[in-house]
Scaffold this active site. Sequence first.
Site, PDB file in Angstrom:
ATOM      1  N   GLU A  45       0.834  -1.198   0.000  1.00  0.00           N
ATOM      2  CA  GLU A  45       0.000   0.000   0.000  1.00  0.00           C
ATOM      3  C   GLU A  45       0.874   1.257   0.000  1.00  0.00           C
ATOM      4  O   GLU A  45       1.855   1.346   0.746  1.00  0.00           O
ATOM      5  CB  GLU A  45      -0.899  -0.025   1.237  1.00  0.00           C
ATOM      6  CG  GLU A  45      -1.958   1.056   1.279  1.00  0.00           C
ATOM      7  CD  GLU A  45      -2.938   0.858   2.430  1.00  0.00           C
ATOM      8  OE1 GLU A  45      -3.959   1.568   2.458  1.00  0.00           O
ATOM      9  OE2 GLU A  45      -2.692  -0.005   3.296  1.00  0.00           O
ATOM     10  N   LYS A 114      -9.223   3.248  -2.787  1.00  0.00           N
ATOM     11  CA  LYS A 114      -9.590   2.451  -1.615  1.00  0.00           C
ATOM     12  C   LYS A 114     -10.997   2.833  -1.167  1.00  0.00           C
ATOM     13  O   LYS A 114     -11.338   4.017  -1.080  1.00  0.00           O
ATOM     14  CB  LYS A 114      -8.577   2.685  -0.497  1.00  0.00           C
ATOM     15  CG  LYS A 114      -8.665   1.715   0.662  1.00  0.00           C
ATOM     16  CD  LYS A 114      -7.481   1.904   1.617  1.00  0.00           C
ATOM     17  CE  LYS A 114      -7.494   0.897   2.754  1.00  0.00           C
ATOM     18  NZ  LYS A 114      -6.321   1.060   3.655  1.00  0.00           N
ATOM     19  N   CYS A 175      -5.985  -3.594   1.993  1.00  0.00           N
ATOM     20  CA  CYS A 175      -5.748  -3.636   3.439  1.00  0.00           C
ATOM     21  C   CYS A 175      -7.035  -3.715   4.260  1.00  0.00           C
ATOM     22  O   CYS A 175      -7.599  -4.774   4.432  1.00  0.00           O
ATOM     23  CB  CYS A 175      -4.895  -2.440   3.871  1.00  0.00           C
ATOM     24  SG  CYS A 175      -4.042  -2.706   5.461  1.00  0.00           S
ATOM     25  N   SER A 357      20.825  -1.164  34.032  1.00  0.00           N
ATOM     26  CA  SER A 357      20.694  -1.156  35.492  1.00  0.00           C
ATOM     27  C   SER A 357      20.895  -2.522  36.117  1.00  0.00           C
ATOM     28  O   SER A 357      21.030  -2.629  37.332  1.00  0.00           O
ATOM     29  CB  SER A 357      19.291  -0.651  35.866  1.00  0.00           C
ATOM     30  OG  SER A 357      18.306  -1.598  35.494  1.00  0.00           O
TER      31      SER A 357
END
Length: 706
Positions: A45, A114, A175, A357
């Site tokens: 896309e 789309k 999509c 740490s």
Amino acid sequence: MGRKVTLATCALNQWALDFDGNLDRILKSIEIAKSKGATYRLGPELEICGYGCSDHFYESDTPLHCFQVLEELLTSPVTQDIICDVGMPVMHRNVRYNCRVLFLNKKILLIRPKMMLANNGNYRELRWFTPWNKPRHVEDYFLPRMIQRVTGQETVPFGDAVLSTKDTCIASEMCEELWAPNSPHINMGLDGVEIFTNSSGSHHELRKAYVRVDLIKSATAKSGGIYLLANQKGCDGDRLYYDGCALIAINGDIVAQGAQFSLEDVEVLTATLDLEDVRSFRAESSSRSILASQSETYYRVKVDFALSAPCDLFLPSYEPIQWRYHTPEEEISLGPACWLWDYLRRSGQAGFLLPLSGGIDSSATACIVFSMCRQVCFAIQNGNQQVLAYVRRIVGEPDFMPQSPRELCGRIFTTCYMASENSSLDTFSRAKDLAEQIGSYHLNINIDTAVKAVMGIFSIVTGKWPKFRVNGGTTRENLALQNVQARVRMVLAYLFAQLSHWAKGKPGGLLVLGSANVDECLRGYLTKYDCSSADINPIGGISKTDLRSFIQYCIENFNLSVLRSILSAPPTAELEPLADGQILQTDEADMGMTYAELSMYGKLRKISKCGPYSMFCKLIHTWREAYSPAQVAAKVKYFFRMYSINRHKMTTVTPAYHAENYSPDDNRFDLRPFLYNTSWSWQFRYIDQKVSEISDDGVSQSDSLD
């Protein structure tokens, strides 16, 4: 008559507004597709401009440069004799659409906009695009003059249409349209479309891949057909990692699977499939045939081209494959590591710096960097010259050839343990041992001098010196003394990131990595502008529970034995004084809730859309064996009070890899306020009222919705 078609789909590592790089990758994918015999090539896309352009879509430059790239594609010899399907934004009648442009031999066949836009979670497509709301309707699109000169066309079809070649029918689905309740492939299939294509910009989330695969399998399982998915891959310039997973399916079976995590910028997947398999599959279903006979017709763009060869009886056909899913621990190992690699190679920096740490979070971050080095070395061993070129540029050595992940780690990864008088020997040793096992360049830095200097300034101005709570100080004094240590660490992290290479006579600076997990961000258990503030954070979207599982995975797969002691140690900030050298402060005690509880709160708050009362209603059932309704009420109220008090910290949180769908990331994924009435007076009063109404057997005496 031809029966078998060879089709290609792609996963491309495109980058927002990188028109040169995007063009090169598109051309390379087409070249590979043709070399494998494909006559149709599908790309991701918005591949021409990159999916993540965001508000750059508003700029007229973006569609202009897209058409310039399209002109290059149309005139390239590489694109001849193959139907090419590329993605770009297109303005039609002053409306911006997210489109597919299909072309063949210097002629544009169709521009397909789309129809259903993603507009939830991480997606804001309705901000930049308008959906095409005219099903089965086609209009004339007037091409820009630069394209007219190449194609000789003044107008081309624009709208919801399908391609009809000499041997089959092809249609685009984009999509979000796959995820919609009434996907276009349903009606397209009933109208005789045999090949469905889906160009996606779908991001990675933990445990998400199976949903995408199941949707595609089911898209063809009920009514037959061939389905191609192309997807963006890599870091497009933001928090998301697009995870590729290009695939090809037929009649409910997966026949080709692309990599989910890969350092290859261009991946092309092909399959040779028999169109008669689709036709015989459909002909067997009488219910489908009845529906198909009643279906409305799509506008067909006729193409004088065949996807199949005239005589293709001896071409190989497909065998179904079993999809290979990654475990969540593998996903954590691979996804954030690939994201870090993209960020590093595109930022122009010389490596990473991490305040280490000796706890789970920073150790998990270090392991992800080590995993990145492993993947880089694997890619180089497999002959990826582009990755090798990037490594040599990053380390500043034109002949460097990494022999192991440890060697590479030593060149591009600096870790530093920032000790104070409140630090323990245990965390010091764990940090040192982990750095040795992964091979990072490790520094031991004592921050006491800097902390005392800052507090000295305060004392000179005010005449007062605050005390820790254990020494008789107030809560406010105690918190301020903890925060100054945390913020000094942030300042020193950036100082060493900027100058540590300079001090060694090497060029370049380092990116500072953060290591606050998604649960601590949700609770606000971090100091604003402390060492959780960094350039990027690979674990900011991952829960503590998943990080613990990931540490166990690293013990078993990376042979990092020191992680056993890190895994067994209680999480602690080490900001309060020790007692006889032993840690008294722990994270869960400070937070007033466990990490398991935090994950539950996060999922209910974001995924289940729960406010205080509805969360209470769900948890009195979930926790009924462990807590009374009054205890559940107290826990829920405490969480919402702490969440709302600390929500402002999310406005400055370090950009983090998005991996969890209850992330509290402000302004992007989690659109909630940061200034609350933290008393929640109405909501908490209603919870208290319900607690008082619950009888001894746990049944409410009134309607919960009254």
